[in-house]
Design an enzyme around this catalytic site. Structure first.
Site, PDB file in Angstrom:
ATOM      1  CE  LYS A 176     -20.858  61.566  22.883  1.00  0.00           C
ATOM      2  NZ  LYS A 176     -19.671  62.356  23.327  1.00  0.00           N
ATOM      3  CD  GLU A 251     -27.584  76.524  21.621  1.00  0.00           C
ATOM      4  OE1 GLU A 251     -26.741  76.898  20.720  1.00  0.00           O
ATOM      5  OE2 GLU A 251     -27.433  76.366  22.729  1.00  0.00           O
ATOM      6  CB  CYS A 285     -24.256  78.720  22.118  1.00  0.00           C
ATOM      7  SG  CYS A 285     -23.889  76.959  22.762  1.00  0.00           S
ATOM      8  CD  GLU A 384     -20.313  79.028  17.893  1.00  0.00           C
ATOM      9  OE1 GLU A 384     -20.510  78.096  17.202  1.00  0.00           O
ATOM     10  OE2 GLU A 384     -21.009  79.534  18.607  1.00  0.00           O
TER      11      GLU A 384
HETATM   12  P1  ADP Z   1     -17.849  71.242  20.016  1.00  0.00           P
HETATM   13  O1  ADP Z   1     -17.593  72.019  18.718  1.00  0.00           O
HETATM   14  O2  ADP Z   1     -18.671  71.959  20.871  1.00  0.00           O
HETATM   15  O3  ADP Z   1     -16.957  70.247  20.274  1.00  0.00           O
HETATM   16  P2  ADP Z   1     -19.260  68.975  18.739  1.00  0.00           P
HETATM   17  O4  ADP Z   1     -20.652  69.260  17.729  1.00  0.00           O
HETATM   18  O5  ADP Z   1     -18.102  68.644  18.132  1.00  0.00           O
HETATM   19  O6  ADP Z   1     -19.134  70.514  19.281  1.00  0.00           O
HETATM   20  O7  ADP Z   1     -19.843  68.241  19.979  1.00  0.00           O
HETATM   21  C1  ADP Z   1     -20.899  68.173  20.647  1.00  0.00           C
HETATM   22  C2  ADP Z   1     -21.411  66.871  21.058  1.00  0.00           C
HETATM   23  O8  ADP Z   1     -21.519  66.087  19.764  1.00  0.00           O
HETATM   24  C3  ADP Z   1     -20.317  66.014  21.717  1.00  0.00           C
HETATM   25  O9  ADP Z   1     -21.060  65.404  22.766  1.00  0.00           O
HETATM   26  C4  ADP Z   1     -19.806  65.264  20.923  1.00  0.00           C
HETATM   27  O10 ADP Z   1     -18.977  64.151  21.494  1.00  0.00           O
HETATM   28  C5  ADP Z   1     -20.833  64.968  19.984  1.00  0.00           C
HETATM   29  N1  ADP Z   1     -20.426  64.237  18.746  1.00  0.00           N
HETATM   30  C6  ADP Z   1     -19.558  64.716  17.841  1.00  0.00           C
HETATM   31  N2  ADP Z   1     -19.678  64.169  16.494  1.00  0.00           N
HETATM   32  C7  ADP Z   1     -20.655  63.473  16.615  1.00  0.00           C
HETATM   33  C8  ADP Z   1     -21.338  62.582  15.712  1.00  0.00           C
HETATM   34  N3  ADP Z   1     -20.958  62.376  14.413  1.00  0.00           N
HETATM   35  N4  ADP Z   1     -22.490  62.066  16.070  1.00  0.00           N
HETATM   36  C9  ADP Z   1     -23.125  62.155  17.095  1.00  0.00           C
HETATM   37  N5  ADP Z   1     -22.492  62.929  18.335  1.00  0.00           N
HETATM   38  C10 ADP Z   1     -21.166  63.698  17.791  1.00  0.00           C
END
Ligand code: ADP
Length: 481
Positions: A176, A251, A285, A384
């Protein structure tokens, strides 16, 4: 660079088939604010298809001879390098990263496939005699279906570091990618097929985190998860893994310090410290987002950094600037909010503005920003930012440097700058962090370097020889004669 600039429609890849959905997700070009492409907006039905495809393929893939899996995974790396320019352009267009960084990211991704093919060459279980009549062997077996939930900052590198060891050890994957930057994962899945891995070995489900990501993490059909992203979502992923009782690698970022002692070689340190926060627009990161500097060299260090920041060329990704745009308008607003905080609670020494018009068009640009005298209690010190914003704090003694270094919830990376071997050893011992660099800094380059967090930076280790262990389980056979 394929047809991305024309607003192409990109389907998910499931079991080797292209799968489109009625609703779509727009991918924005951060350098211009325009639409780059639209992708499938996968939901539970597509996730189910992808997990099923991975499951049925894995039954065959795990039985392919190890030497053949190694050959095919190595071939993926070769094809990535063959398509380096196309992949680098796509990576830079969708993320806004300077094209030189895009190329570097693709080279590193290729190296993950080559490296883990090599690691697998000598990754065996053990054998021993328990008694005269009992022989024991241990085997490394794949988990089954691995889920890879990937962020937008280094879409290819971060996918490569978990996908290569997963595949070479006999797992099949559901990926994903981030909704902001899903295009290169789709290109990679096509290369995996071209290399000769079976359809269904790598499935890519594009779509939103709260829908596609949540459905994947909750799927009862997955056996392992690798997640890189925010602490908040990491918590949700950890909960989903606990519910299914599957292993997970998290991570979750950092607030990593560079720590400069009075005897540091500043000619060497300044450009590396600047790069550690400016690389990828600070959206890394392991960005060196805090600078802890001894009071006796504070003025010299901040003056030299300010001069360095002032010379940085900011521009659209493909113009090969030093600093590209941030990923989105939302992220820019967030970063500007932190800079405002710096104006209230500390001193903004250079930068601090957003840039628009002219070559910047409607892109999401922010100047490199240096903020001095940031107090430990400030959110700017603790959180961050994910932007080109360096928070500077001074210290008086080694003890205070350790205390300040450890005074956040994170513990991913630290850089120590000193000519004194005892200081170096003391810092390596006392700084609570997954990696500690001495007189250098940079976690992304070395695929050989085990990487992962202490504290809220997460758990589990990726990269390096150790990284392959996360993708197998040990089975012990005890055979009596
Ligand atoms: P960033 O702050 O780098 O955008 P996120 O943690 O929001 O980091 O997103 C990292 C990944 O996790 C992306 O692929 C995002 O679509 C996915 N993601 C965001 N929310 C969820 C959730 N509730 N469950 C699973 N995956 C998620």
């Amino acid at each position: 660079m394929g047809d991305f600039n024309n607003g192409a429609v990109k389907a998910a890849i499931i079991g080797g088939e292209y799968v489109m959905t009625d609703s779509v997700v727009e991918v924005i070009n951060p350098s211009t604010g325009g639409v780059l492409a639209t992708t499938a907006d996968c939901g539970p039905a597509e996730i189910q298809l992808a997990v099923d495809a991975a499951r049925s393929t894995q039954k065959k893939w795990r039985r392919v001879a190890q030497v053949e899996r190694i050959r095919l995974v190595r071939e993926v790396g070769r094809l990535i390098l063959r398509d380096l320019e196309d992949l680098a352009s796509a990576e830079s267009l969708q993320t806004g990263k300077p094209i030189a960084q895009g190329r570097r990211d693709i080279e590193i991704t290729a190296r993950y496939f080559d490296f883990y093919a090599s690691v697998a060459e000598s990754f065996y279980g053990s054998s021993f005699s328990l008694t005269d009549s009992i022989e024991v062997t241990t085997r490394f077996e794949p988990h089954g279906v691995t889920a890879h939930i990937i962020p937008w900052n280094y879409p290819m590198q971060i996918l490569g570091r978990s996908l290569a060891p997963a595949l070479v050890t006999g797992n099949c994957a559901v990926v994903k990618p981030a909704e902001e930057a899903p295009l290169t994962a789709l290109m990679l899945a096509a290369l995996v097929r071209e290399a000769g891995l079976p359809d269904g070995a790598v499935n890519v489900v594009t779509g939103m985190g709260e829908t596609a990501g949540a459905a994947l993490s909750a799927s009862p059909g997955i056996d392992h998860m690798s997640f890189t992203g925010s602490v908040e979502v990491g918590r949700l992923i950890g909960r989903a893994a606990a519910e299914s009782l599957i292993p997970v690698t998290l991570e979750l970022g950092g607030k990593s310090p560079n720590i400069v002692f009075p005897d540091a070689d500043l000619d060497k340190a300044i450009p590396v410290i600047a790069n550690s926060i400016l690389q990828n627009g600070g959206q890394t990161c392991s960005a060196g987002s805090r600078l802890l500097v001894h009071a006796s060299v504070h003025d010299e260090v901040v003056n030299r950094l300010a001069a360095h920041f002032a010379a940085v060329r900011v521009g659209p990704a493909l113009s090969d600037p030093d600093l590209g745009p941030l990923i989105s308008q939302m992220q820019r607003q967030r970063v500007l909010g932190f800079i405002d905080l710096g104006r209230d609670e500390a001193k903004v020494l250079s930068g601090g503005r957003s840039l628009s018009g002219g070559t910047f068009q409607e892109g999401f640009f922010v100047e490199p920003t240096l903020i001095d005298d940031v107090p430990q209690g400030s959110r700017l010190y603790q959180e961050e930012v994910f932007g080109p914003v360096l928070a500077v704090t001074r210290f008086e003694s080694t003890e205070e440097a350790v205390e300040l270094a450890n005074a956040t919830d994170y513990g991913l990376v630290a850089g120590v700058w000193t000519a004194n071997i005892s200081t170096a050893h003391q810092m390596v011992r006392d700084v609570v962090s997954g990696q500690v660099f001495v007189n250098t800094y940079g976690a992304s380059g070395g695929v050989e370097l085990p990487f992962g967090g202490f504290k809220k930076s997460g758990f589990g280790r990726e990269k390096g020889v150790e990284g392959i262990r996360g993708f197998v389980q040990v089975k012990t056979a005890i055979v009596a004669s």
